[in-house]
Design a protein around this motif. Structure first.
Motif, PDB file in Angstrom:
ATOM      1  N   GLU A 403       2.812  -6.035   6.980  1.00 44.73           N
ATOM      2  CA  GLU A 403       4.212  -5.647   6.717  1.00 44.73           C
ATOM      3  C   GLU A 403       5.299  -6.494   6.778  1.00 44.73           C
ATOM      4  N   SER A 407       7.259  -8.130   3.589  1.00 43.91           N
ATOM      5  CA  SER A 407       8.575  -7.820   3.435  1.00 43.91           C
ATOM      6  C   SER A 407       9.544  -9.041   3.477  1.00 43.91           C
ATOM      7  N   ASP A 412       8.964  -3.635  -0.477  1.00 42.31           N
ATOM      8  CA  ASP A 412       9.571  -2.488   0.356  1.00 42.31           C
ATOM      9  C   ASP A 412       8.418  -1.859   1.059  1.00 42.31           C
ATOM     10  N   GLU A 414       6.903  -0.516   5.078  1.00 42.49           N
ATOM     11  CA  GLU A 414       7.117  -0.230   6.470  1.00 42.49           C
ATOM     12  C   GLU A 414       5.910   0.500   6.994  1.00 42.49           C
ATOM     13  N   ARG A 415       5.864   0.384   8.258  1.00 44.22           N
ATOM     14  CA  ARG A 415       4.831   0.910   8.935  1.00 44.22           C
ATOM     15  C   ARG A 415       5.634   2.478   9.692  1.00 44.22           C
TER      16      ARG A 415
END
Ligand code: UD1
Length: 418
Positions: A403, A407, A412, A414-415
């Motif tokens: 990620e 990024s 875009d 996210e975890r």
């Protein structure tokens, strides 16, 4: 449950560094079992499979240390066990690579049989037939394989199939055998060459690694090695496809073009611009991609470990592409998830027929294995709106900080821990 959440539709751009190769790192760690001396392996990725291997080595009695993971030290001086237990082998098939080194160095090894896994039945018969040729007595009972030989002796071994794992296991075993071993129809993957390079540093006499005939002249004992693992060609390929699928410009620093030939040729065929630099590879992708057929094959053919990612790329290409999987019998589990995202794919036996659609649409999807999971992340990068990818522990077996890397290229993603 932890998920990866991707809001798709952004073009990726910029430079990102590839990590060390998981698949090269695993056999290097097992090679440390061949010597009582302390071995140092640099550049390993901090991923679940590497951590599992370190745990396994400790269980066998190895001393393991790490210098903030930049260098991992393994010392197999006083082995306390000759067994790779089922609870570890079942989570990572590469644990089977303990067998060759253990029997070669100590005369005995006991390893749980890995069983099948999501992508196929994956037997170990080629490993065992090879060890028998080297003079080991093989017994199988209670879900375990035992190999025993006071001392292995060199032999000519012809592999039924160029299995990567079997080539590695037998190469390691043969280093301490009496006499010369020839492995015919050997796997030619770059990871085999990397293992051979480390074995040679230990004092082994290995020639021909990277070709279909590997010759090993056995020696009485081996010493330490200090080796930096090669860059991960599968991670590099995945990041390049991330650039291509979003119509972006992405350069992967550290990637070696010569390890990625089959993928790069297919990307070019699909209309993606490829730049082969010194120590870097880049893609310059336009909005439009052409349908391109792919057939997986042992190296230097198209890697099965990039099949799912390339299929994701083809879901929005212009026209119809045929993706044929020849290495594993059940490696299309990502198809149904891609279809949930609006892809048009039909599977007929070993072939998936992908009809490009103008756009994918974000959806909740589920990862089923390591490469399938990353293919869904790639598809989500190109899809409209938000996708949620569940069961990310599959991804964590082989991708480090994915990620963060995506990024940094403008994705875009996210975890989210649930
Ligand atoms: C390695 C890679 C994996 C990659 C695969 C093929 C590691 C840790 N993993 O796995 O990411 O997808 O190569 O490039 O490096 N086979 C047999 N009998 C055997 C051994 C293998 O029938 O004794 C079959 C397997 O079921 C499979 C094919 O051969 O269908 C290829 O397997 P193999 O090359 O051995 O893959 P791995 O070493 O397990």
């Amino acid at each position: 449950m932890t998920k990866i959440v991707v809001r798709g539709g952004r073009r990726l751009g910029g430079r990102v560094a590839v990590g060390g190769s998981k698949n090269a790192g695993l056999p290097l760690l097992f090679a440390a079992l061949l010597t009582p001396e302390r071995c140092t392996i640099r550049g390993l990725p901090r991923v679940a499979d590497i951590l599992t291997t370190l745990h396994l080595l400790q269980k066998i009695g190895c001393l393991v240390g790490d210098d903030a993971f930049e260098a991992i030290m393994v010392e197999a001086r006083d082995l306390t066990s000759a067994e790779a237990p089922y609870e570890l082998v079942k989570t990572m098939r590469a644990s089977f690579l303990t067998l060759g080194p253990l029997v070669a160095r100590t005369g005995y090894g006991r390893v749980a049989t890995p069983g099948g896994c999501a992508i196929g039945s994956r037997p170990v018969d080629i490993h065992l037939a090879g060890l028998e040729r080297l003079g080991a007595t093989i017994r199988q009972a209670h879900g375990y394989v035992e190999a025993e030989a006071p001392r292995l002796r060199g032999a000519r071994i012809t592999l039924d199939f160029p299995s990567v794992g079997a080539t590695e296991n037998l190469m390691m075993a043969a280093t301490l055998a009496d006499g010369v071993t020839e492995i015919e129809n050997a796997a030619c993957e770059p990871e085999i060459e990397d293992l051979a390079a480390a074995l040679v540093k230990m004092g082994a006499r290995v020639a021909g690694a990277g070709s279909t005939l590997v010759t090993v002249e056995g020696v009485r004992e081996l010493g330490a090695f200090d080796h930096t693992v090669i860059p991960d060609r599968i991670e590099a390929g995945t990041l390049l496809i991330a650039g291509a699928i979003t119509g972006g410009d992405v350069t992967v620093d550290g990637a070696r073009a010569e390890h990625l030939d089959a993928l790069l040729a297919k990307l070019e065929e699909a209309g993606v611009g490829v730049e082969r630099g010194v120590g870097a590879v880049g893609v310059r992708a336009g909005a439009c991609r052409r349908a391109t057929d792919v057939r997986t094959a042992p190296h230097p053919g198209f890697p099965t470990d990039l099949q799912a990612q390339f299929m994701a790329l083809m879901t929005t290409a212009e026209g119809r592409s045929m993706i044929t999987e020849t290495i594993f019998e059940n490696r299309f589990m990502h198809v149904q998830e891609l279809v949930r995202m609006g892809a048009d794919i039909r599977v007929d036996g070993k072939t998936a027929l992908v009809r490009g659609v103008p756009r994918l649409s974000g959806a909740p999807v589920m990862a089923t294995d390591l490469r399938a999971s990353v293919c869904l992340v790639l598809a989500a990068l190109a899809a409209q709106n938000t996708s949620e990818i569940a069961r990310v522990y599959h991804l964590d077996r082989g991708y480090e900080r994915l990620e963060a890397k995506l990024s940094s290229l403008g994705a875009d993603v996210e975890r989210v821990r649930g």
